[in-house]
Motif scaffolding. Sequence first.
Motif, PDB file in Angstrom:
ATOM      1  N   ALA A  54     -44.508 -31.544  72.088  1.00  0.00           N
ATOM      2  CA  ALA A  54     -45.069 -32.689  72.809  1.00  0.00           C
ATOM      3  C   ALA A  54     -45.337 -32.273  74.249  1.00  0.00           C
ATOM      4  O   ALA A  54     -44.581 -31.488  74.827  1.00  0.00           O
ATOM      5  CB  ALA A  54     -44.126 -33.887  72.774  1.00  0.00           C
ATOM      6  N   VAL A  55     -46.407 -32.804  74.807  1.00  0.00           N
ATOM      7  CA  VAL A  55     -46.732 -32.594  76.214  1.00  0.00           C
ATOM      8  C   VAL A  55     -46.629 -33.939  76.918  1.00  0.00           C
ATOM      9  O   VAL A  55     -47.238 -34.926  76.479  1.00  0.00           O
ATOM     10  CB  VAL A  55     -48.153 -32.020  76.394  1.00  0.00           C
ATOM     11  CG1 VAL A  55     -48.446 -31.785  77.876  1.00  0.00           C
ATOM     12  CG2 VAL A  55     -48.316 -30.733  75.602  1.00  0.00           C
ATOM     13  N   VAL A  56     -45.820 -33.999  77.975  1.00  0.00           N
ATOM     14  CA  VAL A  56     -45.675 -35.236  78.740  1.00  0.00           C
ATOM     15  C   VAL A  56     -46.800 -35.277  79.772  1.00  0.00           C
ATOM     16  O   VAL A  56     -46.819 -34.486  80.715  1.00  0.00           O
ATOM     17  CB  VAL A  56     -44.302 -35.315  79.443  1.00  0.00           C
ATOM     18  CG1 VAL A  56     -44.200 -36.597  80.263  1.00  0.00           C
ATOM     19  CG2 VAL A  56     -43.181 -35.243  78.406  1.00  0.00           C
ATOM     20  N   ILE A  74     -47.469 -37.523  75.168  1.00  0.00           N
ATOM     21  CA  ILE A  74     -46.619 -38.662  75.493  1.00  0.00           C
ATOM     22  C   ILE A  74     -46.819 -39.012  76.962  1.00  0.00           C
ATOM     23  O   ILE A  74     -46.612 -38.160  77.833  1.00  0.00           O
ATOM     24  CB  ILE A  74     -45.131 -38.348  75.236  1.00  0.00           C
ATOM     25  CG1 ILE A  74     -44.909 -37.884  73.796  1.00  0.00           C
ATOM     26  CG2 ILE A  74     -44.259 -39.558  75.544  1.00  0.00           C
ATOM     27  CD1 ILE A  74     -43.480 -37.460  73.508  1.00  0.00           C
ATOM     28  N   PRO A  75     -47.208 -40.241  77.284  1.00  0.00           N
ATOM     29  CA  PRO A  75     -47.326 -40.612  78.702  1.00  0.00           C
ATOM     30  C   PRO A  75     -45.956 -40.589  79.366  1.00  0.00           C
ATOM     31  O   PRO A  75     -44.923 -40.797  78.710  1.00  0.00           O
ATOM     32  CB  PRO A  75     -47.914 -42.021  78.652  1.00  0.00           C
ATOM     33  CG  PRO A  75     -47.584 -42.534  77.286  1.00  0.00           C
ATOM     34  CD  PRO A  75     -47.568 -41.345  76.380  1.00  0.00           C
ATOM     35  N   ALA A  76     -45.933 -40.338  80.674  1.00  0.00           N
ATOM     36  CA  ALA A  76     -44.664 -40.200  81.392  1.00  0.00           C
ATOM     37  C   ALA A  76     -43.788 -41.430  81.224  1.00  0.00           C
ATOM     38  O   ALA A  76     -42.564 -41.324  81.066  1.00  0.00           O
ATOM     39  CB  ALA A  76     -44.940 -39.934  82.870  1.00  0.00           C
ATOM     40  N   ALA A  77     -44.392 -42.617  81.239  1.00  0.00           N
ATOM     41  CA  ALA A  77     -43.618 -43.846  81.090  1.00  0.00           C
ATOM     42  C   ALA A  77     -43.214 -44.101  79.649  1.00  0.00           C
ATOM     43  O   ALA A  77     -42.409 -45.001  79.373  1.00  0.00           O
ATOM     44  CB  ALA A  77     -44.424 -45.038  81.621  1.00  0.00           C
ATOM     45  N   GLY A  78     -43.748 -43.306  78.717  1.00  0.00           N
ATOM     46  CA  GLY A  78     -43.464 -43.510  77.303  1.00  0.00           C
ATOM     47  C   GLY A  78     -42.442 -42.553  76.734  1.00  0.00           C
ATOM     48  O   GLY A  78     -42.281 -42.464  75.512  1.00  0.00           O
ATOM     49  N   VAL A  79     -41.741 -41.801  77.600  1.00  0.00           N
ATOM     50  CA  VAL A  79     -40.714 -40.863  77.124  1.00  0.00           C
ATOM     51  C   VAL A  79     -39.458 -41.655  76.790  1.00  0.00           C
ATOM     52  O   VAL A  79     -38.694 -42.064  77.672  1.00  0.00           O
ATOM     53  CB  VAL A  79     -40.411 -39.787  78.174  1.00  0.00           C
ATOM     54  CG1 VAL A  79     -39.304 -38.852  77.674  1.00  0.00           C
ATOM     55  CG2 VAL A  79     -41.665 -38.984  78.489  1.00  0.00           C
ATOM     56  N   VAL A  80     -39.267 -41.894  75.508  1.00  0.00           N
ATOM     57  CA  VAL A  80     -38.090 -42.592  75.000  1.00  0.00           C
ATOM     58  C   VAL A  80     -37.598 -41.811  73.787  1.00  0.00           C
ATOM     59  O   VAL A  80     -38.307 -40.954  73.256  1.00  0.00           O
ATOM     60  CB  VAL A  80     -38.412 -44.054  74.604  1.00  0.00           C
ATOM     61  CG1 VAL A  80     -38.779 -44.877  75.835  1.00  0.00           C
ATOM     62  CG2 VAL A  80     -39.538 -44.104  73.574  1.00  0.00           C
ATOM     63  N   ALA A  81     -36.388 -42.105  73.343  1.00  0.00           N
ATOM     64  CA  ALA A  81     -35.785 -41.337  72.258  1.00  0.00           C
ATOM     65  C   ALA A  81     -36.664 -41.330  71.011  1.00  0.00           C
ATOM     66  O   ALA A  81     -36.830 -40.292  70.352  1.00  0.00           O
ATOM     67  CB  ALA A  81     -34.401 -41.899  71.946  1.00  0.00           C
ATOM     68  N   SER A  82     -37.247 -42.475  70.665  1.00  0.00           N
ATOM     69  CA  SER A  82     -38.045 -42.551  69.439  1.00  0.00           C
ATOM     70  C   SER A  82     -39.290 -41.679  69.519  1.00  0.00           C
ATOM     71  O   SER A  82     -39.756 -41.145  68.507  1.00  0.00           O
ATOM     72  CB  SER A  82     -38.440 -44.005  69.157  1.00  0.00           C
ATOM     73  OG  SER A  82     -39.179 -44.546  70.233  1.00  0.00           O
ATOM     74  N   VAL A  98     -45.548 -33.506  87.102  1.00  0.00           N
ATOM     75  CA  VAL A  98     -45.482 -34.724  86.291  1.00  0.00           C
ATOM     76  C   VAL A  98     -44.108 -35.371  86.382  1.00  0.00           C
ATOM     77  O   VAL A  98     -43.961 -36.579  86.197  1.00  0.00           O
ATOM     78  CB  VAL A  98     -45.836 -34.415  84.814  1.00  0.00           C
ATOM     79  CG1 VAL A  98     -45.544 -35.596  83.904  1.00  0.00           C
ATOM     80  CG2 VAL A  98     -47.306 -34.013  84.700  1.00  0.00           C
ATOM     81  N   ALA A  99     -43.080 -34.584  86.697  1.00  0.00           N
ATOM     82  CA  ALA A  99     -41.701 -35.080  86.670  1.00  0.00           C
ATOM     83  C   ALA A  99     -41.512 -36.315  87.543  1.00  0.00           C
ATOM     84  O   ALA A  99     -40.754 -37.223  87.198  1.00  0.00           O
ATOM     85  CB  ALA A  99     -40.735 -33.981  87.111  1.00  0.00           C
ATOM     86  N   GLY A 100     -42.201 -36.372  88.666  1.00  0.00           N
ATOM     87  CA  GLY A 100     -42.023 -37.487  89.591  1.00  0.00           C
ATOM     88  C   GLY A 100     -42.519 -38.816  89.063  1.00  0.00           C
ATOM     89  O   GLY A 100     -42.196 -39.860  89.626  1.00  0.00           O
ATOM     90  N   THR A 101     -43.299 -38.805  87.986  1.00  0.00           N
ATOM     91  CA  THR A 101     -43.815 -40.054  87.413  1.00  0.00           C
ATOM     92  C   THR A 101     -42.966 -40.558  86.254  1.00  0.00           C
ATOM     93  O   THR A 101     -43.261 -41.609  85.696  1.00  0.00           O
ATOM     94  CB  THR A 101     -45.267 -39.869  86.926  1.00  0.00           C
ATOM     95  OG1 THR A 101     -45.289 -38.905  85.857  1.00  0.00           O
ATOM     96  CG2 THR A 101     -46.157 -39.385  88.061  1.00  0.00           C
ATOM     97  N   MET A 102     -41.918 -39.813  85.911  1.00  0.00           N
ATOM     98  CA  MET A 102     -41.070 -40.212  84.790  1.00  0.00           C
ATOM     99  C   MET A 102     -39.993 -41.191  85.241  1.00  0.00           C
ATOM    100  O   MET A 102     -39.627 -41.244  86.411  1.00  0.00           O
ATOM    101  CB  MET A 102     -40.438 -38.980  84.138  1.00  0.00           C
ATOM    102  CG  MET A 102     -41.451 -38.126  83.401  1.00  0.00           C
ATOM    103  SD  MET A 102     -40.694 -36.678  82.646  1.00  0.00           S
ATOM    104  CE  MET A 102     -39.353 -37.409  81.707  1.00  0.00           C
ATOM    105  N   THR A 103     -39.469 -41.960  84.286  1.00  0.00           N
ATOM    106  CA  THR A 103     -38.458 -42.965  84.574  1.00  0.00           C
ATOM    107  C   THR A 103     -37.059 -42.393  84.350  1.00  0.00           C
ATOM    108  O   THR A 103     -36.883 -41.358  83.698  1.00  0.00           O
ATOM    109  CB  THR A 103     -38.638 -44.187  83.661  1.00  0.00           C
ATOM    110  OG1 THR A 103     -38.364 -43.792  82.304  1.00  0.00           O
ATOM    111  CG2 THR A 103     -40.064 -44.733  83.756  1.00  0.00           C
ATOM    112  N   ALA A 104     -36.071 -43.081  84.871  1.00  0.00           N
ATOM    113  CA  ALA A 104     -34.683 -42.665  84.655  1.00  0.00           C
ATOM    114  C   ALA A 104     -34.336 -42.687  83.168  1.00  0.00           C
ATOM    115  O   ALA A 104     -33.625 -41.804  82.666  1.00  0.00           O
ATOM    116  CB  ALA A 104     -33.740 -43.585  85.438  1.00  0.00           C
ATOM    117  N   HIS A 105     -34.865 -43.683  82.436  1.00  0.00           N
ATOM    118  CA  HIS A 105     -34.625 -43.753  80.990  1.00  0.00           C
ATOM    119  C   HIS A 105     -35.272 -42.561  80.282  1.00  0.00           C
ATOM    120  O   HIS A 105     -34.735 -42.039  79.301  1.00  0.00           O
ATOM    121  CB  HIS A 105     -35.163 -45.060  80.427  1.00  0.00           C
ATOM    122  CG  HIS A 105     -34.397 -46.269  80.881  1.00  0.00           C
ATOM    123  ND1 HIS A 105     -33.052 -46.455  80.591  1.00  0.00           N
ATOM    124  CD2 HIS A 105     -34.777 -47.355  81.602  1.00  0.00           C
ATOM    125  CE1 HIS A 105     -32.634 -47.602  81.115  1.00  0.00           C
ATOM    126  NE2 HIS A 105     -33.664 -48.164  81.733  1.00  0.00           N
ATOM    127  N   GLY A 106     -36.432 -42.126  80.801  1.00  0.00           N
ATOM    128  CA  GLY A 106     -37.095 -40.972  80.213  1.00  0.00           C
ATOM    129  C   GLY A 106     -36.274 -39.706  80.371  1.00  0.00           C
ATOM    130  O   GLY A 106     -36.140 -38.915  79.427  1.00  0.00           O
TER     131      GLY A 106
END
Length: 256
Positions: free
Chosen positions: A64-66, A88-96, A110-118
Amino acid sequence: MQATPLFFRMNAKGSTEVDTLALRFDPAYPYGTRFVDISIGADPVGRFLARKFDVQVDTSLSVAVVTDDGGDATAAAVRRLGISARLIPAAGVVASALEGLQTVLIPEYVAGTMTAHGWEALGSFVDGGGRLVVLAQRTSDLADLPGSHGLRAIDTGIYDTTAVILPRVGDRVWTAPNELQNETWEGWLYRRATQSLVVDTLHAEVVAHVGEDKNPAVVRWSVGKGTIHYVNLNLGHQFLNVLPAAYQFLANLLAY
């Protein structure tokens, strides 16, 4: 080389279609870089630059590419390698979204656009045996990397395109499936490294240095059963320039 006809029909009033000329290369097309002329009938209509080189790739990899831009240089490089990657969009990085994957690739900045949950999801992914490859990021975002243990960086303004890349002898990220040597990197653009890294070698291993000051170029560490590579090399410009070694190295990173 031949053009592949593409037939289509508009399905709504006002629809538009961008004409695309799809070209298929003859497998016997020679290796190297050369201009290719395009003619329609007897009329020359244009030319483009083509480059053919050899890359050994495991196309069975589940990758997968974020990215929020499927056309960015790294996502395009993965497609050129023939790997059918999940975007996978940065905001869409979830376990599923990470289920069934072997490797996750985070392109430059790209890392700076990711969420803590991601990041939490990625940490669990690696802990369970996944592989994470992170290309150069902004210095302020390095602390978010799982298990980074104080990896620190200072942005560098050094534009040395010829600084020698010194791989650790025998490390398979430099040998499998593609054997990379110093001369392989000829044609590099812009600068070698983006940062000056400080690495805690008690928790991470440096698998390559760059330049006379031996700036860490590629760093690896483990989280649980998985592995993380941080790549402090300016690969984005090399993907755009279609530097063969950059594609070979990317194939090695994804297969490690």
